[in-house]
Structures are given as C-alpha cells and as structure tokens.
Write an enzyme that holds these catalytic residues in place. Sequence first.
Site: not given
Length: 282
Positions: A184, A34, A28
């Site tokens: 992150r 992604h 997620g």
Amino acid sequence: MKIIRSLSEMKAARAAAGGSVGFVPTMGCLHKGHMSLVELSKKNNTATIVSIFVNPTQFGPREDFAKYPRNETRDIAMMENVGVNIAFLPQAEEIYPDGFDTWVEVKGITDKLEGAARLGHFRGVTTVCSKLFNIVQPDRAYFGQKDAQQVLVIKKMVSDLNLNLEIITGQTQREPDGLAMSSRNMYLNQAERRAASVLCKALEKAAALYLSGEHHAERLKKVMAELIVAEPLANMEYISIANTSSLHELELIDSPALVSLAVRIGRTRLIDNILLAQPACV
Ligand code: PAF
C-alpha cells in the site's frame, strides 16, 4: 519456476514434491518484505511455493479491493530471480466457486485493533489461508511481523484446528527512513511518502521512552499521539499497547508488549508495530 493457476495442478505438483515445502501466501505487488520471507523459506525447506491471490473476502465494501495494486509480470520476474520453485496464482472462481458458503473464524483476538477497524477482515484472511493451506499442504508457512495481529490470528487458527504446519514469522522490512514495507506504500504521493515515516518515528519514541524507564502505557501513547498529530498529512486511527498474546490493552507494561498503530496518510491507511524491549525500527 513453475507457474500454476489451477487447484488440480497445484495439488498434483504438491503430491509430486519430495522433501519439505515452505509456503509464502501473498496478495502480490511483491516487495523486499515478501522476498525476505522467501529467503527464510528457502533456508529451511526443499521447495518454496509463493501464492498470489488478492483475496476479495478480506476487504470491506468501502476498502481498496478494486484498486489494490496488481503487477503479475513484475511479481513473476521477482519470484524467478529469488529462486521460488512454484508460483501459485489461483483464480477467484476456483477459490470461491458459486455457492461457496463456509467460513473459518477465530474469535476473541479478532475483536481488537485491525479486527475492530476492519469488520470481517480476519474472517476473510483465515478462510483463505485455511483453503490455501489445504491446497498447498505446506510444512511451514511464512508471514511478516508487520501484520502482527494477522500472525497471531493464523497461529491461533493452526493451533485450534490442529493444522499440520508450522507458522514462521519474518521481521518487518523497512525503507531507509524506517517506513515499513507494504504494497500500500505505492498509493502515497511524494509528500505523503515523506509524512509516512511518522509511524516509525512514533514507535521509536515509545521504545526509547520505555528503555529509559517509562512503563506507563498511557504516557507512551500520549507521546506517540503528539508526534502523529503534529504531522499535517496524518490522521490517527488507533495506538495500542497490548499484551503480545491476548492483545489486551496494558496500563503498566509488565508483560511482553506489542505497540501498534494505524494511521491514515492522506487516503492511505498504514499500520506498523514493534515489540517492546526489542531494538527500535531504524
Ligand atoms: O498478508 C497478506 O498479504 C494476506 O492477508 C494473506 C495472508 C496473503 C491472505 O490473503
């Protein structure tokens, strides 16, 4: 887009799906990295399934599982926009029910780099990926080159266990200053965000030196380390120049090489890599 949260519903949807299925497993907090994997999957498959599961077993006890960024509403909107067919959001209780005690572990290449820095990390990754592969039964699964060792470990698991799917690697997606996209990156404050481009700069420097004829790994590593040390907010964990399949460290770069590094920027641990002889990162 169908949103599925239970394993039984996911299995039923998979059984009903005709044609080929591409699968993008994620934790997620989706970003362009992604999305580029979703685009790859859409090109080659009839349907694309994206899972979101922050997998507790791949985090060490002192790592960031509790504070790992979660934003389901935003993730669902992003998946819908890009044309994902099924968003699979399993619950931890179903993935790891009481009494769960079976692990999938790749040896050898997991002893190095991220595996050495994060004990047990890859055992968690391979265990959850084999579970997800069994539930989703994809024809192809897509992983980003940013986590180069993860790709290698998953490919080894698929080959060693004769799993019936193909693993496809998508290129690392980068911010304009070269910083590799990662969930992150959200942890970084403004000053840290500026400092974080040092990872890519160090990789670019290594690529440029290599292309100019310097093939001694130690010399490249030294130059990279000098750049990192010169950045006050950066703390270097490792720099590696290793054979791309065995991950053995190279002295002389006479085989395809993966240059990778892990650096803490403030309290955030970032990783990045390039393959030598390929264009530098920006
Ligand atoms: O790369 C990730 O986000 C995770 O390691 C993965 C592959 C989804 C397994 O939890």
